[in-house]
Design a protein around this motif. Structure first.
Motif, PDB file in Angstrom:
ATOM      1  N   UNK A  23       7.330 -17.795  13.860  1.00  0.00           N
ATOM      2  CA  UNK A  23       7.263 -16.334  13.911  1.00  0.00           C
ATOM      3  C   UNK A  23       6.547 -15.794  12.683  1.00  0.00           C
ATOM      4  N   UNK A  24       6.947 -16.282  11.500  1.00  0.00           N
ATOM      5  CA  UNK A  24       6.344 -15.794  10.257  1.00  0.00           C
ATOM      6  C   UNK A  24       4.864 -16.165  10.161  1.00  0.00           C
ATOM      7  N   UNK A  25       4.507 -17.298  10.718  1.00  0.00           N
ATOM      8  CA  UNK A  25       3.089 -17.687  10.703  1.00  0.00           C
ATOM      9  C   UNK A  25       2.269 -16.768  11.603  1.00  0.00           C
ATOM     10  N   UNK A  26       2.874 -16.266  12.646  1.00  0.00           N
ATOM     11  CA  UNK A  26       2.123 -15.475  13.612  1.00  0.00           C
ATOM     12  C   UNK A  26       2.281 -13.972  13.391  1.00  0.00           C
ATOM     13  N   UNK A  27       3.462 -13.448  13.619  1.00  0.00           N
ATOM     14  CA  UNK A  27       3.607 -12.003  13.721  1.00  0.00           C
ATOM     15  C   UNK A  27       3.292 -11.249  12.423  1.00  0.00           C
ATOM     16  N   UNK A  28       3.967 -11.526  11.333  1.00  0.00           N
ATOM     17  CA  UNK A  28       3.651 -10.737  10.137  1.00  0.00           C
ATOM     18  C   UNK A  28       2.189 -10.883   9.692  1.00  0.00           C
ATOM     19  N   UNK A  29       1.686 -12.095   9.725  1.00  0.00           N
ATOM     20  CA  UNK A  29       0.321 -12.324   9.250  1.00  0.00           C
ATOM     21  C   UNK A  29      -0.734 -11.707  10.162  1.00  0.00           C
ATOM     22  N   UNK A  30      -0.534 -11.820  11.461  1.00  0.00           N
ATOM     23  CA  UNK A  30      -1.559 -11.393  12.408  1.00  0.00           C
ATOM     24  C   UNK A  30      -1.404  -9.923  12.806  1.00  0.00           C
ATOM     25  N   UNK A  31      -0.156  -9.420  12.881  1.00  0.00           N
ATOM     26  CA  UNK A  31       0.059  -8.068  13.381  1.00  0.00           C
ATOM     27  C   UNK A  31       0.626  -7.104  12.343  1.00  0.00           C
ATOM     28  N   UNK A  32       1.742  -7.480  11.743  1.00  0.00           N
ATOM     29  CA  UNK A  32       2.469  -6.561  10.873  1.00  0.00           C
ATOM     30  C   UNK A  32       1.686  -6.207   9.607  1.00  0.00           C
ATOM     31  N   UNK A  33       1.288  -7.209   8.850  1.00  0.00           N
ATOM     32  CA  UNK A  33       0.587  -6.942   7.590  1.00  0.00           C
ATOM     33  C   UNK A  33      -0.734  -6.206   7.773  1.00  0.00           C
ATOM     34  N   UNK A  34      -1.541  -6.550   8.753  1.00  0.00           N
ATOM     35  CA  UNK A  34      -2.773  -5.768   8.949  1.00  0.00           C
ATOM     36  C   UNK A  34      -2.497  -4.281   9.214  1.00  0.00           C
ATOM     37  N   UNK A  35      -1.403  -3.984   9.932  1.00  0.00           N
ATOM     38  CA  UNK A  35      -1.059  -2.577  10.158  1.00  0.00           C
ATOM     39  C   UNK A  35      -0.661  -1.908   8.848  1.00  0.00           C
ATOM     40  N   UNK A  36       0.138  -2.612   8.051  1.00  0.00           N
ATOM     41  CA  UNK A  36       0.513  -2.067   6.743  1.00  0.00           C
ATOM     42  C   UNK A  36      -0.723  -1.856   5.876  1.00  0.00           C
ATOM     43  N   UNK A  37      -1.668  -2.796   5.945  1.00  0.00           N
ATOM     44  CA  UNK A  37      -2.881  -2.680   5.142  1.00  0.00           C
ATOM     45  C   UNK A  37      -3.686  -1.435   5.517  1.00  0.00           C
ATOM     46  N   UNK A  38      -3.736  -1.107   6.805  1.00  0.00           N
ATOM     47  CA  UNK A  38      -4.450   0.093   7.260  1.00  0.00           C
ATOM     48  C   UNK A  38      -3.752   1.345   6.729  1.00  0.00           C
ATOM     49  N   UNK A  39      -2.424   1.372   6.846  1.00  0.00           N
ATOM     50  CA  UNK A  39      -1.659   2.512   6.339  1.00  0.00           C
ATOM     51  C   UNK A  39      -1.843   2.626   4.824  1.00  0.00           C
ATOM     52  N   UNK A  40      -1.806   1.487   4.139  1.00  0.00           N
ATOM     53  CA  UNK A  40      -1.951   1.486   2.683  1.00  0.00           C
ATOM     54  C   UNK A  40      -3.334   1.987   2.265  1.00  0.00           C
ATOM     55  N   UNK A  41      -4.362   1.597   2.997  1.00  0.00           N
ATOM     56  CA  UNK A  41      -5.723   2.074   2.678  1.00  0.00           C
ATOM     57  C   UNK A  41      -5.780   3.598   2.777  1.00  0.00           C
ATOM     58  N   UNK A  42      -5.134   4.172   3.789  1.00  0.00           N
ATOM     59  CA  UNK A  42      -5.081   5.636   3.924  1.00  0.00           C
ATOM     60  C   UNK A  42      -4.299   6.261   2.779  1.00  0.00           C
ATOM     61  N   UNK A  43      -3.172   5.609   2.404  1.00  0.00           N
ATOM     62  CA  UNK A  43      -2.375   6.122   1.292  1.00  0.00           C
ATOM     63  C   UNK A  43      -3.191   6.130   0.009  1.00  0.00           C
ATOM     64  N   UNK A  44      -3.954   5.082  -0.219  1.00  0.00           N
ATOM     65  CA  UNK A  44      -4.785   4.981  -1.422  1.00  0.00           C
ATOM     66  C   UNK A  44      -5.797   6.133  -1.468  1.00  0.00           C
ATOM     67  N   UNK A  45      -6.296   6.533  -0.305  1.00  0.00           N
ATOM     68  CA  UNK A  45      -7.249   7.650  -0.248  1.00  0.00           C
ATOM     69  C   UNK A  45      -6.547   8.975  -0.502  1.00  0.00           C
ATOM     70  N   UNK A  82       0.532   7.222  -5.792  1.00  0.00           N
ATOM     71  CA  UNK A  82       1.580   6.570  -5.001  1.00  0.00           C
ATOM     72  C   UNK A  82       1.162   5.150  -4.639  1.00  0.00           C
ATOM     73  N   UNK A  83      -0.115   4.976  -4.287  1.00  0.00           N
ATOM     74  CA  UNK A  83      -0.623   3.644  -3.953  1.00  0.00           C
ATOM     75  C   UNK A  83      -0.573   2.736  -5.182  1.00  0.00           C
ATOM     76  N   UNK A  84      -0.900   3.295  -6.352  1.00  0.00           N
ATOM     77  CA  UNK A  84      -0.851   2.503  -7.585  1.00  0.00           C
ATOM     78  C   UNK A  84       0.585   2.072  -7.883  1.00  0.00           C
ATOM     79  N   UNK A  85       1.536   2.938  -7.581  1.00  0.00           N
ATOM     80  CA  UNK A  85       2.944   2.606  -7.805  1.00  0.00           C
ATOM     81  C   UNK A  85       3.369   1.444  -6.902  1.00  0.00           C
TER      82      UNK A  85
END
Length: 183
Positions: free
Chosen positions: A44-66, A71-74
């Protein structure tokens, strides 16, 4: 909506971490953990977080950084945190694989020992002992008996040496515990 789903996924991940923790406790107590469960959690950890969960967080984080760089630096380097998590997961996979490989090797070696010992005993009982009983003379048996220094098995005889008493008691205790667990 996306944050709610990501938060729910975190709760689900927590449940899987609790399962891993329980299996680790079983292992720490000297019992056999359920390696199928451990492998399933790892899969599960090899698949779901790496392939689905983290990429979604990364997209949200990129928006937060903008929108809110402070807050993003924190939060820090989220991508690096995800990368470190993946590295830790690879170490877990390697460790579990090593244990499983070691366990399989151990089982193979012990099974080979058991089978060879049983074959050896069967051969002696079937061939060697009857041949000796048939061929040896009374004088041979007298010589053999005088050559033996300790004809009793020190582990199972009533007259066991003191050095074997503790070992015998421990073996019998382990056998009783194993038998009790089986029932």
């Amino acid at each position: 909506m996306i944050i709610e789903r990501l938060s729910q996924e975190h709760r689900n991940i927590e449940k899987l971490l609790a399962i891993l923790e329980r299996e680790l406790e079983v292992f720490n107590h000297g019992d056999r953990p359920d390696f199928k469960v451990i492998r399933a959690v790892i899969s599960y950890f090899e698949l779901y977080p790496e392939v689905y969960h983290h990429p979604q967080e990364d997209v949200v984080f990129a928006k937060l950084r903008t929108r809110d760089p402070a807050a993003a630096a924190k939060v820090g380097d989220l991508a690096r945190e995800h990368q470190r998590g993946a590295e830790r997961l690879r170490r877990v996979v390697h460790a579990v694989d090593s244990v499983l490989a070691g366990r399989e090797i151990l089982q193979t070696i012990v099974r080979d020992f058991i089978e060879c010992e049983r074959y050896h005993i069967m051969m002696e009982d079937r061939d060697f002992f009857p041949a000796a009983l048939k061929a040896l003379e009374p004088q041979d048996w007298t010589e053999i008996a005088s050559a033996l220094t300790n004809p009793e098995d020190p582990l199972f005889s009533e007259a066991a040496e003191d050095t074997f008493d503790a070992l015998r008691a421990r073996i019998l205790q382990l056998e009783q515990e194993a038998e009790a667990e089986r029932h």
